[in-house]
Design an enzyme around this catalytic site. Structure first.
Site, PDB file in Angstrom:
ATOM      1  N   ASP A 163       7.024   6.119   2.455  1.00 37.43           N
ATOM      2  CA  ASP A 163       5.613   6.207   2.186  1.00 37.43           C
ATOM      3  C   ASP A 163       5.175   6.434   0.907  1.00 37.43           C
ATOM      4  O   ASP A 163       5.827   7.349   0.175  1.00 37.43           O
ATOM      5  CB  ASP A 163       4.980   7.394   3.285  1.00 37.43           C
ATOM      6  CG  ASP A 163       3.518   7.186   3.433  1.00 37.43           C
ATOM      7  OD1 ASP A 163       2.959   6.860   2.392  1.00 37.43           O
ATOM      8  OD2 ASP A 163       3.135   7.296   4.511  1.00 37.43           O
ATOM      9  N   GLN A 221      -3.645   0.948   2.171  1.00 41.40           N
ATOM     10  CA  GLN A 221      -4.360   0.644   3.478  1.00 41.40           C
ATOM     11  C   GLN A 221      -5.432  -0.439   3.155  1.00 41.40           C
ATOM     12  O   GLN A 221      -6.268  -0.236   2.550  1.00 41.40           O
ATOM     13  CB  GLN A 221      -5.023   2.074   3.715  1.00 41.40           C
ATOM     14  CG  GLN A 221      -5.673   2.398   5.196  1.00 41.40           C
ATOM     15  CD  GLN A 221      -6.649   1.205   5.411  1.00 41.40           C
ATOM     16  OE1 GLN A 221      -6.945   0.423   6.322  1.00 41.40           O
ATOM     17  NE2 GLN A 221      -7.802   1.492   4.850  1.00 41.40           N
ATOM     18  N   TYR A 274     -12.703   1.933   1.024  1.00 41.24           N
ATOM     19  CA  TYR A 274     -11.840   1.158   0.367  1.00 41.24           C
ATOM     20  C   TYR A 274     -11.977   0.497  -1.236  1.00 41.24           C
ATOM     21  O   TYR A 274     -11.160   0.696  -1.918  1.00 41.24           O
ATOM     22  CB  TYR A 274     -11.538  -0.088   1.214  1.00 41.24           C
ATOM     23  CG  TYR A 274     -10.600  -1.122   0.643  1.00 41.24           C
ATOM     24  CD1 TYR A 274      -9.260  -1.076   0.889  1.00 41.24           C
ATOM     25  CD2 TYR A 274     -11.195  -2.550   0.074  1.00 41.24           C
ATOM     26  CE1 TYR A 274      -8.546  -2.056   0.343  1.00 41.24           C
ATOM     27  CE2 TYR A 274     -10.131  -3.431  -0.342  1.00 41.24           C
ATOM     28  CZ  TYR A 274      -9.057  -3.253  -0.155  1.00 41.24           C
ATOM     29  OH  TYR A 274      -8.312  -4.256  -0.918  1.00 41.24           O
ATOM     30  N   LYS A 289     -10.211   1.767  -4.778  1.00 45.53           N
ATOM     31  CA  LYS A 289      -9.428   0.890  -5.797  1.00 45.53           C
ATOM     32  C   LYS A 289     -10.002   1.200  -7.008  1.00 45.53           C
ATOM     33  O   LYS A 289      -9.343   0.806  -8.017  1.00 45.53           O
ATOM     34  CB  LYS A 289      -9.863  -0.751  -5.306  1.00 45.53           C
ATOM     35  CG  LYS A 289      -8.955  -1.235  -3.991  1.00 45.53           C
ATOM     36  CD  LYS A 289      -7.549  -1.435  -4.269  1.00 45.53           C
ATOM     37  CE  LYS A 289      -6.611  -1.854  -3.063  1.00 45.53           C
ATOM     38  NZ  LYS A 289      -5.137  -1.912  -3.514  1.00 45.53           N
ATOM     39  N   ASN A 318     -10.405 -13.558  -2.095  1.00 46.23           N
ATOM     40  CA  ASN A 318      -9.977 -13.537  -0.565  1.00 46.23           C
ATOM     41  C   ASN A 318      -8.673 -14.451  -0.780  1.00 46.23           C
ATOM     42  O   ASN A 318      -8.625 -15.567  -0.659  1.00 46.23           O
ATOM     43  CB  ASN A 318     -10.998 -14.165   0.360  1.00 46.23           C
ATOM     44  CG  ASN A 318     -12.013 -13.244   0.556  1.00 46.23           C
ATOM     45  OD1 ASN A 318     -12.840 -12.991  -0.398  1.00 46.23           O
ATOM     46  ND2 ASN A 318     -12.110 -12.815   1.651  1.00 46.23           N
ATOM     47  N   VAL A 331      -9.804 -14.055   7.238  1.00 47.57           N
ATOM     48  CA  VAL A 331     -10.284 -15.056   8.058  1.00 47.57           C
ATOM     49  C   VAL A 331      -9.462 -16.080   8.435  1.00 47.57           C
ATOM     50  O   VAL A 331      -9.543 -16.865   9.608  1.00 47.57           O
ATOM     51  CB  VAL A 331     -11.731 -15.296   7.851  1.00 47.57           C
ATOM     52  CG1 VAL A 331     -12.003 -16.137   6.331  1.00 47.57           C
ATOM     53  CG2 VAL A 331     -12.545 -16.203   8.588  1.00 47.57           C
ATOM     54  N   PHE A 337     -19.250 -14.253  12.434  1.00 48.55           N
ATOM     55  CA  PHE A 337     -20.189 -13.171  12.398  1.00 48.55           C
ATOM     56  C   PHE A 337     -21.625 -13.635  11.591  1.00 48.55           C
ATOM     57  O   PHE A 337     -21.157 -14.184  10.271  1.00 48.55           O
ATOM     58  CB  PHE A 337     -19.760 -11.806  11.693  1.00 48.55           C
ATOM     59  CG  PHE A 337     -18.729 -11.275  12.463  1.00 48.55           C
ATOM     60  CD1 PHE A 337     -18.889 -10.513  13.757  1.00 48.55           C
ATOM     61  CD2 PHE A 337     -17.180 -11.296  12.246  1.00 48.55           C
ATOM     62  CE1 PHE A 337     -18.059  -9.866  14.652  1.00 48.55           C
ATOM     63  CE2 PHE A 337     -16.291 -10.805  13.134  1.00 48.55           C
ATOM     64  CZ  PHE A 337     -16.575 -10.040  14.174  1.00 48.55           C
ATOM     65  N   ARG A 383     -22.043  -8.419  10.706  1.00 45.70           N
ATOM     66  CA  ARG A 383     -21.785  -7.010  10.659  1.00 45.70           C
ATOM     67  C   ARG A 383     -22.321  -6.244   9.663  1.00 45.70           C
ATOM     68  O   ARG A 383     -22.510  -6.748   8.457  1.00 45.70           O
ATOM     69  CB  ARG A 383     -20.020  -6.706  10.392  1.00 45.70           C
ATOM     70  CG  ARG A 383     -19.405  -7.581  11.694  1.00 45.70           C
ATOM     71  CD  ARG A 383     -18.121  -7.471  11.539  1.00 45.70           C
ATOM     72  NE  ARG A 383     -17.431  -8.344  10.277  1.00 45.70           N
ATOM     73  CZ  ARG A 383     -16.355  -8.633  10.065  1.00 45.70           C
ATOM     74  NH1 ARG A 383     -15.243  -7.917  10.918  1.00 45.70           N
ATOM     75  NH2 ARG A 383     -15.996  -9.295   9.149  1.00 45.70           N
TER      76      ARG A 383
HETATM   77  N1  LIG Z   1      -5.494  -9.811   1.288  1.00 44.17           N
HETATM   78  C1  LIG Z   1      -6.404 -10.062   0.295  1.00 44.17           C
HETATM   79  O1  LIG Z   1      -7.230 -10.976   0.338  1.00 44.17           O
HETATM   80  C2  LIG Z   1      -6.564  -8.979  -0.921  1.00 44.17           C
HETATM   81  C3  LIG Z   1      -7.940  -8.895  -1.643  1.00 44.17           C
HETATM   82  C4  LIG Z   1      -8.003  -8.069  -2.548  1.00 44.17           C
HETATM   83  C5  LIG Z   1      -6.972  -7.038  -2.682  1.00 44.17           C
HETATM   84  N2  LIG Z   1      -5.722  -6.900  -1.857  1.00 44.17           N
HETATM   85  C6  LIG Z   1      -4.744  -6.159  -2.132  1.00 44.17           C
HETATM   86  O2  LIG Z   1      -3.283  -6.476  -2.082  1.00 44.17           O
HETATM   87  C7  LIG Z   1      -2.576  -5.495  -1.702  1.00 44.17           C
HETATM   88  C8  LIG Z   1      -1.699  -6.455  -0.376  1.00 44.17           C
HETATM   89  O3  LIG Z   1      -2.626  -6.761   0.583  1.00 44.17           O
HETATM   90  P1  LIG Z   1      -2.042  -7.673   1.861  1.00 44.17           P
HETATM   91  O4  LIG Z   1      -3.348  -8.433   2.140  1.00 44.17           O
HETATM   92  O5  LIG Z   1      -0.757  -8.398   1.478  1.00 44.17           O
HETATM   93  O6  LIG Z   1      -1.785  -6.405   2.980  1.00 44.17           O
HETATM   94  P2  LIG Z   1      -0.658  -6.211   3.876  1.00 44.17           P
HETATM   95  O7  LIG Z   1      -1.401  -5.118   4.817  1.00 44.17           O
HETATM   96  O8  LIG Z   1      -0.006  -7.405   4.355  1.00 44.17           O
HETATM   97  O9  LIG Z   1       0.153  -5.466   2.687  1.00 44.17           O
HETATM   98  C9  LIG Z   1       0.378  -4.127   2.355  1.00 44.17           C
HETATM   99  C10 LIG Z   1       1.713  -3.371   2.719  1.00 44.17           C
HETATM  100  O10 LIG Z   1       1.662  -1.752   2.024  1.00 44.17           O
HETATM  101  C11 LIG Z   1       2.023  -1.402   3.425  1.00 44.17           C
HETATM  102  N3  LIG Z   1       1.841   0.196   3.413  1.00 44.17           N
HETATM  103  C12 LIG Z   1       0.557   0.642   3.922  1.00 44.17           C
HETATM  104  N4  LIG Z   1       0.364   1.719   3.757  1.00 44.17           N
HETATM  105  C13 LIG Z   1       1.562   2.275   3.008  1.00 44.17           C
HETATM  106  C14 LIG Z   1       1.868   3.431   2.733  1.00 44.17           C
HETATM  107  N5  LIG Z   1       1.348   4.615   2.868  1.00 44.17           N
HETATM  108  N6  LIG Z   1       3.169   3.458   2.188  1.00 44.17           N
HETATM  109  C15 LIG Z   1       4.090   2.563   1.842  1.00 44.17           C
HETATM  110  N7  LIG Z   1       3.605   1.370   2.186  1.00 44.17           N
HETATM  111  C16 LIG Z   1       2.499   1.366   2.641  1.00 44.17           C
HETATM  112  C17 LIG Z   1       2.141  -2.124   4.486  1.00 44.17           C
HETATM  113  O11 LIG Z   1       3.137  -1.886   5.244  1.00 44.17           O
HETATM  114  C18 LIG Z   1       2.063  -3.625   4.016  1.00 44.17           C
HETATM  115  O12 LIG Z   1       3.381  -4.198   4.200  1.00 44.17           O
HETATM  116  C19 LIG Z   1      -3.254  -4.328  -1.080  1.00 44.17           C
HETATM  117  O13 LIG Z   1      -3.416  -3.590  -2.278  1.00 44.17           O
HETATM  118  C20 LIG Z   1      -4.721  -5.130  -1.071  1.00 44.17           C
HETATM  119  O14 LIG Z   1      -5.866  -3.914  -1.213  1.00 44.17           O
HETATM  120  C21 LIG Z   1      -5.565  -7.688  -0.757  1.00 44.17           C
END
Ligand SMILES: NC(=O)c1ccc[n+]([C@@H]2O[C@H](COP(=O)([O-])OP(=O)(O)OC[C@H]3O[C@@H](n4cnc5c(N)ncnc54)[C@H](O)[C@@H]3O)[C@@H](O)[C@H]2O)c1
Length: 319
Positions: free
Chosen positions: A51, A75, A142, A146, A170, A184, A201, A267
């Site tokens: 973690d 998260q 959130y 960031k 996204n 989505v 939505f 929403r």
């Molecule tokens: N998906 C998007 O469109 C998007 C957009 C902007 C930013 N992000 C950022 O990109 C990053 C990856 O997002 P994602 O979409 O791949 O999500 P995801 O949930 O697939 O990946 C996040 C990973 O972090 C791990 N994780 C969560 N809490 C943890 C903790 N306390 N300790 C260790 N590991 C932990 C989870 O198990 C997961 O594997 C994130 O920082 C997210 O905020 C994503």
């Protein structure tokens, strides 16, 4: 280069790991597997199930001695951040600080931070794409977290750490979790495969900037070597807005679904328009998105179709 990717068992992080491994780097992963899966992690990367909030992070960084930490663990659920702001801050603020402290104790040269353009800029005027100078109006815990980490990074930069902030639009593509509330594209595909009508939505005219994950991976490869004497904060998006209705139509062309969407009330707090201007990433990284929405949707659909059985098994659903 030796690289530690936090969140490397998740959607974007695991694709970034693949990109780094393919480029010949030595990669280790930290992930608590709360959302990610070991099945996503390249066999050529070492996985530490830790973690980011834990004291064990220090030992992992000491043992792996990375040149670069790519911090993707988070998260990621915006709605959950509203319901549980303490938890969100523990993971996204304190967890990030824990990683940054370990980085500075163990002489890590550079940290790349996965931030969000979609959430921190807030509402955008119609017809525009936000550049990095757009006012930040975070509307959820959130997004606040960031942005806070971006500010903390400035302090670490002053202490000698090189920092690169990538503000994603996204992101969509293979391995995205269709069970959360983000993503989505993955959610629509999951509904189509399950024979269920997807929900849109509001009127569906809310506009997003959809960027394919392979393009995001290329930005992360570029972020390893971009000169970082000055603060580097880069939008990683396409500059093109697509409404959710238009996204559905494009996906329907690819997937020929037997279901059609229905609408539910918008929403509270949902942003109407979010589009990122990638001009700075083009100038500094030579990066621009290479995958069109149509092509990205085709590849994502093919991946979900090929992995549908695995997914059903994971859910414990009858096959
Ligand atoms: N998906 C998007 O469109 C998007 C957009 C902007 C930013 N992000 C950022 O990109 C990053 C990856 O997002 P994602 O979409 O791949 O999500 P995801 O949930 O697939 O990946 C996040 C990973 O972090 C791990 N994780 C969560 N809490 C943890 C903790 N306390 N300790 C260790 N590991 C932990 C989870 O198990 C997961 O594997 C994130 O920082 C997210 O905020 C994503």
């Amino acid at each position: 280069m030796r690289i530690l990717v936090t969140g490397g068992a998740g959607f974007i992080g695991s694709n970034v790991v693949d990109g780094y491994v393919a480029a010949g780097h030595e990669v280790a992963v930290v992930d608590d597997l709360s959302a990610g899966s070991p099945a996503n992690v390249s066999r050529r990367a070492r996985l530490h199930q830790v973690d980011v909030r834990s004291g064990d992070i220090d030992a992992v960084v000491a043992a792996e001695r990375p040149d670069v930490i790519s911090h993707h663990a988070a998260q990621v659920n915006v709605r959950r951040s509203v319901e549980e702001p303490m938890l969100d801050a523990e993971v996204n603020v304190l967890g990030s600080l824990n990683v940054l402290e370990a980085a500075s104790r163990h002489n890590v040269r550079r940290v790349i931070f996965a931030s969000t353009g979609g959430a921190i800029y807030g509402e955008m005027e119609s017809g525009t794409a936000a550049d990095e100078g757009h006012p930040c109006r975070p509307q959820s815990p959130y997004a606040v977290a960031k942005l806070a980490v971006e500010h903390y990074l400035e302090g670490y930069r002053a202490g000698g750490l090189e920092t690169v902030v990538l503000r994603y639009a996204n992101v969509y593509g293979p391995r995205q979790d269709p069970h959360g509330e983000a993503g989505v594209v993955a959610i629509f595909i999951q509904r189509i495969l399950g024979g269920l009508n997807p929900v849109i939505f509001g009127d569906g005219e809310q506009v997003r900037d959809f960027v394919y994950v392979d393009d995001v991976v290329r930005a992360n490869v570029g972020a390893l070597t971009v000169p970082a004497g000055e603060p580097v904060v880069l939008n990683i998006g396409t500059g093109h807005g697509t409404s959710v209705n238009a996204l559905w139509r494009a996906l329907a062309t690819v997937a020929q679904p037997g279901v059609s969407p229905y609408h539910e009330p918008a929403r509270a707090g949902d942003i109407l328009r979010s589009v990122l201007d990638p001009a700075r990433a083009r100038a500094l990284l030579g990066w621009s998105p290479a995958v069109t929405l149509e092509d990205g949707l085709r590849r994502t659909w093919a991946w979900f179709v090929a992995n549908a059985d695995t997914d059903r098994e994971r859910e414990g659903a009858p096959t």
